[in-house]
Design a protein around this motif. Structure first.
Motif, PDB file in Angstrom:
ATOM      1  N   ALA A 135       0.832  -1.207   0.000  1.00 21.43           N
ATOM      2  CA  ALA A 135       0.000   0.000   0.000  1.00 21.43           C
ATOM      3  C   ALA A 135       0.863   1.252   0.000  1.00 21.43           C
ATOM      4  O   ALA A 135       0.571   2.235  -0.695  1.00 21.43           O
ATOM      5  CB  ALA A 135      -0.929  -0.004   1.213  1.00 21.43           C
ATOM      6  N   ALA A 136       1.942   1.239   0.787  1.00 19.34           N
ATOM      7  CA  ALA A 136       2.835   2.394   0.837  1.00 19.34           C
ATOM      8  C   ALA A 136       3.511   2.624  -0.508  1.00 19.34           C
ATOM      9  O   ALA A 136       3.645   3.773  -0.964  1.00 19.34           O
ATOM     10  CB  ALA A 136       3.884   2.190   1.932  1.00 19.34           C
ATOM     11  N   LEU A 137       3.918   1.561  -1.170  1.00 14.54           N
ATOM     12  CA  LEU A 137       4.530   1.697  -2.491  1.00 14.54           C
ATOM     13  C   LEU A 137       3.541   2.265  -3.505  1.00 14.54           C
ATOM     14  O   LEU A 137       3.903   3.092  -4.342  1.00 14.54           O
ATOM     15  CB  LEU A 137       5.059   0.346  -2.975  1.00 14.54           C
ATOM     16  N   SER A 138       2.300   1.809  -3.423  1.00 10.36           N
ATOM     17  CA  SER A 138       1.302   2.283  -4.382  1.00 10.36           C
ATOM     18  C   SER A 138       0.978   3.754  -4.192  1.00 10.36           C
ATOM     19  O   SER A 138       0.459   4.412  -5.098  1.00 10.36           O
ATOM     20  CB  SER A 138       0.021   1.452  -4.277  1.00 10.36           C
ATOM     21  N   ALA A 139       1.279   4.287  -2.989  1.00  7.89           N
ATOM     22  CA  ALA A 139       0.993   5.696  -2.707  1.00  7.89           C
ATOM     23  C   ALA A 139       2.090   6.623  -3.231  1.00  7.89           C
ATOM     24  O   ALA A 139       1.904   7.845  -3.256  1.00  7.89           O
ATOM     25  CB  ALA A 139       0.818   5.903  -1.206  1.00  7.89           C
ATOM     26  N   LEU A 140       3.231   6.047  -3.644  1.00 10.51           N
ATOM     27  CA  LEU A 140       4.306   6.883  -4.172  1.00 10.51           C
ATOM     28  C   LEU A 140       3.889   7.507  -5.497  1.00 10.51           C
ATOM     29  O   LEU A 140       3.136   6.901  -6.271  1.00 10.51           O
ATOM     30  CB  LEU A 140       5.565   6.040  -4.395  1.00 10.51           C
ATOM     31  N   ASN A 141       4.399   8.702  -5.759  1.00 12.84           N
ATOM     32  CA  ASN A 141       4.111   9.282  -7.067  1.00 12.84           C
ATOM     33  C   ASN A 141       4.869   8.496  -8.140  1.00 12.84           C
ATOM     34  O   ASN A 141       5.861   7.807  -7.835  1.00 12.84           O
ATOM     35  CB  ASN A 141       4.480  10.772  -7.110  1.00 12.84           C
ATOM     36  N   PRO A 142       4.421   8.538  -9.387  1.00 15.96           N
ATOM     37  CA  PRO A 142       5.023   7.704 -10.445  1.00 15.96           C
ATOM     38  C   PRO A 142       6.528   7.866 -10.577  1.00 15.96           C
ATOM     39  O   PRO A 142       7.246   6.882 -10.805  1.00 15.96           O
ATOM     40  CB  PRO A 142       4.291   8.165 -11.703  1.00 15.96           C
ATOM     41  N   GLU A 143       7.026   9.089 -10.408  1.00 14.94           N
ATOM     42  CA  GLU A 143       8.455   9.321 -10.546  1.00 14.94           C
ATOM     43  C   GLU A 143       9.245   8.600  -9.455  1.00 14.94           C
ATOM     44  O   GLU A 143      10.269   7.941  -9.716  1.00 14.94           O
ATOM     45  CB  GLU A 143       8.754  10.819 -10.507  1.00 14.94           C
TER      46      GLU A 143
END
Length: 240
Positions: free
Chosen positions: A175-183
């Motif tokens: 979930a934390a990874l998915s919250a990162l912005n694409p860059e």
């Protein structure tokens, strides 16, 4: 011109229908708020799920929302219960013919599917214990599975906790990874090949040798491997 007989009959039936009680109305409003919270967290992430923002989404005064939930913590526990309910629906019936390992595997799969489907909710609730009816059912399912392995109560409890904490922790990581912005996500994803694969082989021979393999590992593969490791360890402990 007067109303026709059919219209009068319909209105009469509606007026005679039992009116919802105050508790039923509150329950319906809470359910609507939970639905809105899931949608809000999906659109704006965990940071966007505030009581004020949820009240705006529902077109309510914040004070009205606090009449449905004492505070944000009660809301979060209710959201956590909903995710467990959804996982239980995915699991369905556990038959006597199913091995304890397959029961745990199906619980693990349902947990991953639900928790990663709603990453904003997972990020806010993965470490919580609700004590609610859905969680009670899930606790019973898992403890029954580990008990069927032959573990004594103390070890069954330990492996139950190990499974739950590992599964939810890895879901929260996803979930934390998915919250990162694409860059930022792209930067993290390419670190193995962009940095580690270019380290001096004389100093980091194993890292260089495994860099491509490390970059190919998916989060779900890590999750499944952890679940299988717990099953193997539990089986060994039950016969030891």
């Amino acid at each position: 011109m007067g109303k026709n007989t059919a219209t009068r009959a319909t209105e009469s039936a509606a007026s005679d229908a039992p009116q919802p009680t105050r508790r039923e109305l509150r329950s319906r409003r809470q359910a609507a708020a939970v639905d809105a919270a899931f949608q809000l967290a999906g659109e704006e992430g965990a940071a966007g799920l505030t009581m004020r923002r949820l009240a705006q989404t529902l077109d309510l005064d914040v004070a009205a929302l606090y009449r449905l939930f004492r505070d944000k913590d009660e809301l979060l526990l209710t959201l956590c219960e909903r995710t467990i309910e959804l996982a239980l629906d995915e699991i369905g019936e556990v038959t006597a013919a199913e091995s304890w390992q397959d029961t745990v595997r199906r619980i693990a799969e349902a947990t991953w599917q639900i928790q990663t489907r709603y990453p904003g909710i997972t990020a806010l609730t993965f470490a919580r214990t609700t004590g609610g009816p859905a969680e009670r059912r899930m606790v019973e399912l898992l403890l029954a599975a580990f008990t069927r392995s032959g573990l004594d109560p103390e070890r069954a409890a330990l492996f139950y906790r190990t499974f739950v904490d590992t599964a939810l922790g890895l879901c929260a990581h996803a979930a934390a990874l998915s919250a990162l912005n694409p860059e930022a996500r792209a930067k993290d994803d390419t670190t193995w090949t962009r940095v580690y694969a270019r380290l001096p082989e004389s100093d980091y021979p194993e890292t260089r040798a495994h860099a491509d393999a490390l970059s190919a590992v998916h989060q779900k593969a890590v999750y499944d491997t952890a679940v299988e490791a717990i099953l193997v360890a539990a089986a060994r402990a039950a016969t030891g």
